[in-house]
Each structure stands twice: as C-alpha cells, then as structure tokens.
Design a protein around this motif. Sequence first.
Motif, PDB file in Angstrom:
ATOM      1  N   TYR A   1       0.851  -1.186   0.000  1.00 19.33           N
ATOM      2  CA  TYR A   1       0.000   0.000   0.000  1.00 19.33           C
ATOM      3  C   TYR A   1       0.890   1.241   0.000  1.00 19.33           C
ATOM      4  O   TYR A   1       1.995   1.231   0.517  1.00 19.33           O
ATOM      5  CB  TYR A   1      -0.889   0.046   1.259  1.00 19.33           C
TER       6      TYR A   1
ATOM      7  N   GLN B   1       0.863   5.394   1.047  1.00 14.71           N
ATOM      8  CA  GLN B   1       0.143   6.374   1.862  1.00 14.71           C
ATOM      9  C   GLN B   1       0.787   7.743   1.699  1.00 14.71           C
ATOM     10  O   GLN B   1       1.983   7.917   1.936  1.00 14.71           O
ATOM     11  CB  GLN B   1       0.152   5.982   3.342  1.00 14.71           C
TER      12      GLN B   1
ATOM     13  N   GLU C   1      -3.665  11.124   4.100  1.00 18.34           N
ATOM     14  CA  GLU C   1      -4.504  10.291   3.237  1.00 18.34           C
ATOM     15  C   GLU C   1      -4.568   8.877   3.785  1.00 18.34           C
ATOM     16  O   GLU C   1      -3.753   8.467   4.612  1.00 18.34           O
ATOM     17  CB  GLU C   1      -3.919  10.243   1.809  1.00 18.34           C
ATOM     18  N   GLY C   2      -5.533   8.142   3.289  1.00 20.02           N
ATOM     19  CA  GLY C   2      -5.613   6.729   3.655  1.00 20.02           C
ATOM     20  C   GLY C   2      -4.614   5.915   2.860  1.00 20.02           C
ATOM     21  O   GLY C   2      -3.844   6.428   2.068  1.00 20.02           O
ATOM     22  N   LEU C   3      -4.647   4.614   3.092  1.00 15.79           N
ATOM     23  CA  LEU C   3      -3.759   3.697   2.400  1.00 15.79           C
ATOM     24  C   LEU C   3      -4.376   3.308   1.066  1.00 15.79           C
ATOM     25  O   LEU C   3      -5.553   2.962   0.997  1.00 15.79           O
ATOM     26  CB  LEU C   3      -3.564   2.442   3.259  1.00 15.79           C
ATOM     27  N   LYS C   4      -3.552   3.342   0.021  1.00 20.30           N
ATOM     28  CA  LYS C   4      -4.048   2.993  -1.313  1.00 20.30           C
ATOM     29  C   LYS C   4      -3.406   1.678  -1.744  1.00 20.30           C
ATOM     30  O   LYS C   4      -2.181   1.574  -1.805  1.00 20.30           O
ATOM     31  CB  LYS C   4      -3.716   4.103  -2.316  1.00 20.30           C
TER      32      LYS C   4
END
Lengths: 113, 112
Positions: free
Chosen positions: A35, A37, A41-44
């Motif tokens: 992921y 980050q 922001e959130g984790l992508k």
Amino acid sequence: NAGVMQNPRHLVRRRGQEARLRCSPMKGHSHVYWYRQLPEEGLKFMVYLQKENIIDESGMPKERFSAEFPKEGPSILRIQQVVRGDSAAYFCASSRTPNTEAFFGQGTRLTVV
Amino acid sequence: QQPVQSPQAVILREGEDAVINCSSSKALYSVHWYRQKHGEAPVFLMILLKGGEQKGHEKISASFNEKKQQSSLYLTASQLSYSGTYFCGTEDSGGSNYKLTFGKGTLLTVNP
C-alpha cells in the motif's frame, strides 16, 4: 514471533534513480500486500502477491513500478526512475489467508529529491 | 470507491466515549478497522463480516450494518493510548476477497 519487517525505514533518492523496498512477511504468511500512503490520506492498494505470483497489480502504475515475491527471500517493490510524486510512505502487509487480519510493517518512507 | 469516514477529527477527554462511522456507496463483504499512530504502522483492531454482527474487544467494539453499507466503531471510556488515526478498510461484496479500500481516516485525540 517477529512481525512484518520492512527495510529500509527511510530512503532518499534523487530523481531518476531506482528505489528498492523490501518486505519480509510474518512467519507462516504467504500473502503480501503493498500500500502507498500520502500525508493526511488513507492507504491505497497497489499490489497483492502470493509466493512467486502476482495476483492483482491493479493499483500499481503501469510504468516504472514492479513487484515480486520470490520463493526465497523478501517481497520487493521496485520503483525505477523515481520522480518527486513517488515520495510517500510505502507499507507492506501480510496475512495467513486472504481476507483474514493483515498485519502491517513499519513502512518505508521514500523521499525523492 | 473510497469509503467515507466521519467525523474527520474528534477530541476527547480521558474517559469520554466516541463513535467513528464508515460509509460506502457499494455493497460490502467485510469491514476492517485499524489504528495508526503518527509515524507507525497501522495496527489491526477487528474485522466484521456481512451479517450485521457486532464485535468487541474490551472497550472498543464495532458494528456492521450490511443494508446501510456502513460500519461504526465505538470507543468507550477512552484512554490516552486510544489517540491516533482510525481507518476503515472495506471489501466489496462483488470484488476480490483481499483488496481493501481505505477511508481517509479519523484523527482521535484523547487529552488528560
């Protein structure tokens, strides 16, 4: 029982260089997820791998990024010809089976200068 | 589609309660909750599978409303150690059973 180990913790690269991020999953875990980050922001999701196989790389940019999880050794996320926009924290997680709890590593903070 | 978390931030005094919500526009198979402290790895809290079950661990519990496509995390009698950013990760019911889509997080600050 060691957790998910990522190294290096911090990595500085100049534009155009290559970055190699390593992830050793927890013992007994054969499923690895990467992921990205960005701050605030959130984790992508980037990529999901099982031993020697890429199962899903739909979240990974088509160019310059690649991932592997060889039979022996850690999973590697490779970013070629890094650009400033690649600066982020990259987290690896592992799980025993899909959709069970995934445990995250401490992350690698990549800074491109 | 990224789930929406609310509130974005909350400040509590030690001992107070909080609820963090996670809503999706898609039908969900499961919801995963994590807490992340600044500069550290996200720490797994719990998984909720469709079926509307509620799970709990000491003073942190969660519910999953499949019909409303949302989950709520309940923190009761908060402690200083609860401070951090809480993320929900959702898995679509029609998708793969491994890829999580995370919300932007809820920053929880617990003060003495």
